[in-house]
Each structure stands twice: as C-alpha cells, then as structure tokens.
Design an enzyme around this catalytic site. Structure first.
Site, mmCIF file in Angstrom:
data_model
loop_
_atom_site.group_PDB
_atom_site.id
_atom_site.type_symbol
_atom_site.label_atom_id
_atom_site.label_comp_id
_atom_site.label_asym_id
_atom_site.label_seq_id
_atom_site.Cartn_x
_atom_site.Cartn_y
_atom_site.Cartn_z
ATOM 1 N N HIS A 166 0.826 -1.215 0.000
ATOM 2 C CA HIS A 166 0.000 0.000 0.000
ATOM 3 C C HIS A 166 0.857 1.259 0.000
ATOM 4 O O HIS A 166 2.092 1.209 0.137
ATOM 5 C CB HIS A 166 -0.974 -0.003 1.181
ATOM 6 C CG HIS A 166 -0.353 0.027 2.543
ATOM 7 N ND1 HIS A 166 0.224 1.167 3.078
ATOM 8 C CD2 HIS A 166 -0.235 -0.937 3.500
ATOM 9 C CE1 HIS A 166 0.654 0.911 4.301
ATOM 10 N NE2 HIS A 166 0.407 -0.363 4.586
ATOM 11 N N CYS B 13 2.858 -4.703 6.866
ATOM 12 C CA CYS B 13 2.656 -4.512 5.428
ATOM 13 C C CYS B 13 3.941 -4.039 4.757
ATOM 14 O O CYS B 13 4.930 -3.717 5.417
ATOM 15 C CB CYS B 13 1.555 -3.484 5.184
ATOM 16 S SG CYS B 13 -0.082 -4.002 5.754
#
Length: 421
Positions: A251, A268
């Site tokens: 992301h 992440c």
C-alpha cells in the site's frame, strides 16, 4: 581561499554524517567564533526524488554545497512532505554557522526516534545506490514463471527494497525497483499483531481502491495512501505451521509524508504513493507472485539457468513416479515433517497412497501453468503451483495444487501438499 577551505572541510564532515559514520570532530578551528558564509546560487539536479536526494549527497561529497542546497530546495517544492529532504535542508543551513557531528544535528527539536528513522532511511537509499546486481544479474528466487504470469514482485526485507521483474520467455527481466517500508519489528511474521512482515511466496488477491477504503475505514484510510493490494498471508504452509494474522498488504503512505522509515509498518509493505501506483501497473490480481525474502540473492544467467532446470527436473521426477505407479520412489519425495492440507502426516499419507496405488492399472498426470519460486534465506523453500489433470482407470480429477519443498538430508522433499487457496 579561507572560505573555500572551511566549506570543503564542512562538506567532508556532512558526507561522513550521511554515511552514518562515527561522530566527526568539529570542523571549525574555533567553534566559539562561527563564521557565516555567503552561499552562491547553485544548480539543481533533476530526476526522481530518490535520485535527487542522492545527487544532493554527491554534491556535498564534491564540495558543491550550493548545488546541494538548490537540489534540496527544488525537491521540496515538488515533494513538500519529504522529511528526509527537510532534514538535509536543516543540516545545510546549520553548517553555515556551526559544526555538525551527525546527520540531523541541525534539526532542532526533532524527536530521537524520528531522527533515527530518517537516518535509517538515508542509509537504506545510499546502500541501495551501490548495489548494481538487479540490472546485471538475475534473482535466484524467481525460477519458473507460469505462462500467464506477466510479472513477479520481489521484496528484499534487509535492503528495504521492492523489485519488479517481467516474464520474458520464462526468464526474469528487471523492470524497476523502489525503496519500501516493512514491519516495525522486521520480517518473519509468526502471529497476529507481532508487527513483522511475513517471509515466503504470496499472491496479490485483490485491489482495495482509496474510495473503497474511505467508505470502509473512514479516517484510517489515509494510512494506505492511494490504495492497497492485499496478499495471501497466511498461505498454506503458514497455516500448517500455526502462523496467524491478516491484512498484509502492499500500500501507499499517508498524505502528510512522502516516505516512511524502513521499519515502520504493522507488517505490510508500504511505498510512496507515486511508487505504489508505479508498482500497481504490473500487478495481475490472482496471478502476480510477491516473493518476500530476508535478503535477495543475485546469480549469473548460467547459474540461474542451472537452478531453473533443476527445479523443473525435480517436479517432473515427482510427476513421472506418481504417473508410473512407482509408489515407493514417489513416497520418498515426501519429508518426515510432511503435512497434507487435510492434516495427514507422512505415515497416514503413505498408507493411503499405497492402498490407492494398488488399485490402479494405469494413470496419467499432466501439469499445466507451473510456477516455481523460492523464499531464500538459511532454510530456503520451493513453492510450486500448477493445474493438475489426473486420470486413471478409476478416477478423473482436476485441481489447482500447491506444494512446498525444503531440504532434508541433502535432498529436496515435500513438506506440504494440497489444494491452492
């Protein structure tokens, strides 16, 4: 001449700071009487933000402080939230009147943890600039592409770097790479909330647009910047080993920052918003592998071809022994720690396969869309995925299967086998 001499010494000092060397000695002979030097107008370097921040460092190395100032100023006009550029800007101003003993010494009241994060980012970018392997060599982790896989993504956790490779007639061809952020506590995720990034072979499962995140996450959507691309953690072997967690995504970053520290996410892989969009154009949902390794291994074309051929031979040997009803050689391919997707251990699996094989007069096994990737590290694993078409005198079956192989007693053995999820 005296002014040039003082500037030259100060530029040498800041170069040491940018390389995160031990504290340098003061660079003016009498710190009690600092000299304010008039700086000439410099020439700004062009290129990507990373190229320009590195160009500014080069200018300092070469004593071209005016060019460093012009480059940083131009960069901040384009990327006003680039914190590392602000830090360097503060140091350049501070150098006019005072010696600096470390990068960020001119940053005023910046919190220690924030300053350390920016120093780590500077080191990651500087170190990567010295690394030429991705353009000259091949990644040992991308051994066999399925024909439908146009690209593969490789994440080097140690280098805080994400790479894209194109499938060119089965050979990985370098496309691009970017700085990336991983988990706050590093890599090798084991349980929910441990703030680590998983290691292994995963696949991009979907695309969560920013508009979707705004609707579902509210104010928290800004954490993901331009959007998110979830990956398949936990995969089959993760689940069999009891690893837990969810929501591991590729992301972007919040609007108030250009880039995050190398270790700053909850697990992440995060990139600048511009670079996330660049990566996104190469992603095929459900197809693109994301191979996350502790440290990337780069090999020559000859070595890569040898490993590629050996991996294909390994899988074909397993297929041929199964098809030819060579039960014992086939079962010897399975590790002592083997588990099937329905929880069978090696003894139970072997007993069942022996009974099934006894009822066969013939069988045919065809594999299609085969891919093979390796996770690397001290205990490397091969992840194989394929469409399996099995036919025999009493059974026809088609499925998408995944196997995980690891070394046991000097040979590759299957530690997990089952339907690909």
């Amino acid at each position: 001449m005296r002014s040039l001499f003082i500037w030259g010494k100060r530029s040498t000092c800041l170069l040491a700071l940018l390389m995160l060397a031990p504290p340098a000695r003061p660079i003016v002979s009498n710190p009690a009487k600092p000299q304010f030097l008039e700086e000439k107008i410099g020439s700004a370097s062009i290129g990507s933000p990373e190229q320009r921040i590195l160009a500014a460092i080069d200018h300092i190395r070469n004593g071209r402080l005016a060019d460093a100032r012009a480059t940083v100023n131009a960069l901040l006009l384009e990327q006003p939230n680039y914190r590392l550029a602000h830090l360097l800007s503060g140091d350049l101003y501070a150098m006019r009147t005072m010696p600096l003993n470390n990068i960020g010494a001119g940053s005023g009241k910046l919190a220690t943890d924030q300053l350390n994060d920016l120093r780590k980012e500077a080191l990651a970018r500087i170190t990567n600039r010295k690394t030429k392997e991705p353009q000259a060599l091949l990644p040992a982790h991308l051994l066999v592409f399925a024909p439908s896989q146009q690209y593969a993504i490789l994440v080097d956790a140690a280098a805080s770097r994400i790479y894209v490779f194109k499938n060119v007639d089965g050979v990985p061809s370098y496309v691009t790479d970017h700085y990336a952020t991983i988990g706050k506590l590093g890599a090798d995720k084991f349980k929910e909330g441990d703030q680590r990034t998983p290691l292994g072979v995963y696949f991009v499962t979907s695309h969560l647009t920013r508009s979707y995140l705004d609707k579902t996450r509210g104010a928290q959507a800004d954490l993901y910047g331009v959007g998110a691309w979830p990956i398949s953690f936990p995969n089959e072997i993760d689940k069999s080993e009891g690893r837990t967690g969810s929501g591991i995504w590729l992301h972007g970053v919040p609007a108030n920052t250009y880039a995050r520290a190398p270790w700053a996410s909850n697990g992440c892989v995060a990139m600048t918003n511009e670079e996330m969009l660049d990566i996104a154009q190469y992603i095929q949902i459900g197809q693109t592998p994301v191979v996350i390794v502790p440290k990337a291994e780069w090999v020559s074309k000859v070595e890569w071809q040898s490993r590629h051929d050996a991996a294909l031979s390994l899988i074909d040997g397993w297929r041929e022994e199964w098809e030819s009803l060579k039960t014992q050689p086939y079962l010897n391919r399975y590790a002592k720690q083997f588990k099937s997707d329905d929880g069978q251990d090696l003894a139970t699996w072997s007993h069942q396969k022996t009974l099934v094989s006894a009822g066969k007069r013939w069988s045919k096994v065809h594999l299609d869309e085969l891919s093979i990737f390796t996770s690397g590290g001290p205990n490397p694993r091969l992840t194989t995925s394929f469409k399996q078409d099995y036919r025999s005198n009493n059974l026809d079956n088609q499925m998408k299967k995944r196997q995980y192989w690891q070394q046991e007693d000097g040979a590759w053995k299957i530690i997990f086998e089952g339907a690909a999820t």
